[in-house]
Design a protein around this motif. Sequence first.
Motif, PDB file in Angstrom:
ATOM      1  N   ARG A 211       0.833  -1.202   0.000  1.00 61.34           N
ATOM      2  CA  ARG A 211       0.000   0.000   0.000  1.00 61.34           C
ATOM      3  C   ARG A 211       0.870   1.255   0.000  1.00 61.34           C
ATOM      4  O   ARG A 211       1.810   1.378   0.783  1.00 61.34           O
ATOM      5  N   ASN A 212       0.560   2.168  -0.876  1.00 57.86           N
ATOM      6  CA  ASN A 212       1.288   3.438  -0.963  1.00 57.86           C
ATOM      7  C   ASN A 212       0.714   4.395   0.080  1.00 57.86           C
ATOM      8  O   ASN A 212      -0.118   5.249  -0.210  1.00 57.86           O
ATOM      9  N   ASP A 213       1.189   4.237   1.309  1.00 56.83           N
ATOM     10  CA  ASP A 213       0.635   4.973   2.449  1.00 56.83           C
ATOM     11  C   ASP A 213       1.799   5.508   3.282  1.00 56.83           C
ATOM     12  O   ASP A 213       2.673   4.734   3.688  1.00 56.83           O
ATOM     13  N   PRO A 214       1.861   6.809   3.552  1.00 56.10           N
ATOM     14  CA  PRO A 214       2.985   7.370   4.323  1.00 56.10           C
ATOM     15  C   PRO A 214       3.042   6.873   5.764  1.00 56.10           C
ATOM     16  O   PRO A 214       4.075   7.044   6.424  1.00 56.10           O
ATOM     17  N   ASP A 215       1.961   6.248   6.234  1.00 58.26           N
ATOM     18  CA  ASP A 215       1.949   5.763   7.616  1.00 58.26           C
ATOM     19  C   ASP A 215       2.600   4.397   7.777  1.00 58.26           C
ATOM     20  O   ASP A 215       2.728   3.909   8.908  1.00 58.26           O
ATOM     21  N   ILE A 216       2.972   3.766   6.682  1.00 59.66           N
ATOM     22  CA  ILE A 216       3.655   2.480   6.757  1.00 59.66           C
ATOM     23  C   ILE A 216       4.966   2.579   5.984  1.00 59.66           C
ATOM     24  O   ILE A 216       5.107   3.418   5.089  1.00 59.66           O
ATOM     25  N   PRO A 217       5.947   1.729   6.312  1.00 63.73           N
ATOM     26  CA  PRO A 217       7.255   1.803   5.629  1.00 63.73           C
ATOM     27  C   PRO A 217       7.228   1.098   4.267  1.00 63.73           C
ATOM     28  O   PRO A 217       7.942   0.115   4.042  1.00 63.73           O
ATOM     29  N   ALA A 218       6.418   1.605   3.353  1.00 61.00           N
ATOM     30  CA  ALA A 218       6.236   0.960   2.055  1.00 61.00           C
ATOM     31  C   ALA A 218       7.542   0.922   1.263  1.00 61.00           C
ATOM     32  O   ALA A 218       7.934  -0.127   0.731  1.00 61.00           O
ATOM     33  N   GLN A 219       8.220   2.065   1.148  1.00 58.62           N
ATOM     34  CA  GLN A 219       9.447   2.110   0.366  1.00 58.62           C
ATOM     35  C   GLN A 219      10.561   1.280   1.011  1.00 58.62           C
ATOM     36  O   GLN A 219      11.349   0.634   0.307  1.00 58.62           O
ATOM     37  N   ALA A 220      10.619   1.282   2.333  1.00 60.02           N
ATOM     38  CA  ALA A 220      11.617   0.466   3.023  1.00 60.02           C
ATOM     39  C   ALA A 220      11.374  -1.015   2.762  1.00 60.02           C
ATOM     40  O   ALA A 220      12.319  -1.796   2.588  1.00 60.02           O
ATOM     41  N   PHE A 221      10.115  -1.407   2.711  1.00 57.16           N
ATOM     42  CA  PHE A 221       9.770  -2.793   2.419  1.00 57.16           C
ATOM     43  C   PHE A 221      10.174  -3.166   0.993  1.00 57.16           C
ATOM     44  O   PHE A 221      10.763  -4.225   0.752  1.00 57.16           O
ATOM     45  N   LEU A 222       9.880  -2.286   0.035  1.00 58.14           N
ATOM     46  CA  LEU A 222      10.241  -2.556  -1.353  1.00 58.14           C
ATOM     47  C   LEU A 222      11.761  -2.633  -1.523  1.00 58.14           C
ATOM     48  O   LEU A 222      12.275  -3.482  -2.262  1.00 58.14           O
ATOM     49  N   ARG A 223      12.487  -1.756  -0.844  1.00 60.88           N
ATOM     50  CA  ARG A 223      13.950  -1.795  -0.924  1.00 60.88           C
ATOM     51  C   ARG A 223      14.494  -3.084  -0.307  1.00 60.88           C
ATOM     52  O   ARG A 223      15.481  -3.653  -0.799  1.00 60.88           O
ATOM     53  N   ALA A 224      13.849  -3.542   0.758  1.00 56.38           N
ATOM     54  CA  ALA A 224      14.285  -4.797   1.383  1.00 56.38           C
ATOM     55  C   ALA A 224      14.136  -5.966   0.413  1.00 56.38           C
ATOM     56  O   ALA A 224      15.009  -6.838   0.337  1.00 56.38           O
ATOM     57  N   LEU A 225      13.050  -5.980  -0.348  1.00 55.98           N
ATOM     58  CA  LEU A 225      12.854  -7.041  -1.333  1.00 55.98           C
ATOM     59  C   LEU A 225      13.912  -6.983  -2.433  1.00 55.98           C
ATOM     60  O   LEU A 225      14.404  -8.021  -2.888  1.00 55.98           O
ATOM     61  N   VAL A 226      14.275  -5.767  -2.855  1.00 56.94           N
ATOM     62  CA  VAL A 226      15.319  -5.615  -3.875  1.00 56.94           C
ATOM     63  C   VAL A 226      16.639  -6.188  -3.345  1.00 56.94           C
ATOM     64  O   VAL A 226      17.346  -6.912  -4.054  1.00 56.94           O
ATOM     65  N   ARG A 227      16.975  -5.883  -2.100  1.00 56.47           N
ATOM     66  CA  ARG A 227      18.219  -6.404  -1.517  1.00 56.47           C
ATOM     67  C   ARG A 227      18.180  -7.924  -1.391  1.00 56.47           C
ATOM     68  O   ARG A 227      19.180  -8.604  -1.669  1.00 56.47           O
ATOM     69  N   MET A 228      17.044  -8.460  -0.977  1.00 58.27           N
ATOM     70  CA  MET A 228      16.917  -9.914  -0.830  1.00 58.27           C
ATOM     71  C   MET A 228      17.066 -10.616  -2.173  1.00 58.27           C
ATOM     72  O   MET A 228      17.672 -11.683  -2.267  1.00 58.27           O
ATOM     73  N   LYS A 229      16.509 -10.015  -3.223  1.00 54.94           N
ATOM     74  CA  LYS A 229      16.616 -10.612  -4.560  1.00 54.94           C
ATOM     75  C   LYS A 229      18.056 -10.517  -5.065  1.00 54.94           C
ATOM     76  O   LYS A 229      18.611 -11.499  -5.585  1.00 54.94           O
TER      77      LYS A 229
END
Length: 243
Positions: A211-229
């Motif tokens: 969810r594109n919501d400023p109240d949750i760490p959306a971008q941090a989560f997406l970056r974590a997936l990029v690092r894991m991949k």
Amino acid sequence: MRTLLALLLLWTAQCLADQPVLRFSVAESWSMPLVRIEGDQPVEGLLYDLMQAAAQAAGARAEYHVMARLRLEEAMNGGDIDVRCYVSTQWLIDRPKDFIWSIPLIHQRDLLVARAGEAGPGLPEQLPPQAIGTVLGYTYATLQPLLAQNRVHREDSRNQLLALQKLQAGRYRYAVSNQLSLQWFNRQAPAGQQLQALAVLDDQDLGCMVRNDPDIPAQAFLRALVRMKASGEIERLVERYGG
């Protein structure tokens, strides 16, 4: 000593309470190696490990909401969940406007499966009229024309494991299974009772939506997936669960 332990427990509880929460959807139709559910909560599996690791890397606490697959899009549109994983653009009727796609994470193949020694058609359209073992709520694009013409019909099971167990028991001659679940099933099956893949029906890249919501760490989560991949962590998870 007891005072120190009490302070440590209090500090840990406070740290957890301060973490933002990411609400993940978990489809009831998932089974191992994707996930194992106990008491309405996931406890192990490829997707469980992936979601836990990505949430932790994003500095968030994962909260899991188990629901019927047919309710997933409704839950997304209603704001009831923040993250949906193991999803393809091909599976969505309407793309939720408030969600951002991750990079592709897992490549999945859907296979036409039969018992050992069972002859199969060269092409799906050569299937004679009969029931095909399927999973409730899943769409099978390759079989859809045959279903629409009533040349074959679905026999739905609650999850992939049950569909394969029914095939093994002879409830029908053929079933559809993703490759990971078939490999996991055969790893547990006795010698001589393993199922065989006859044809690839479909393949797609699967990822997560957040969810594109400023109240949750959306971008941090997406970056974590990029690092894991990029680090190979996701491929190692797939290999650990039989891929």
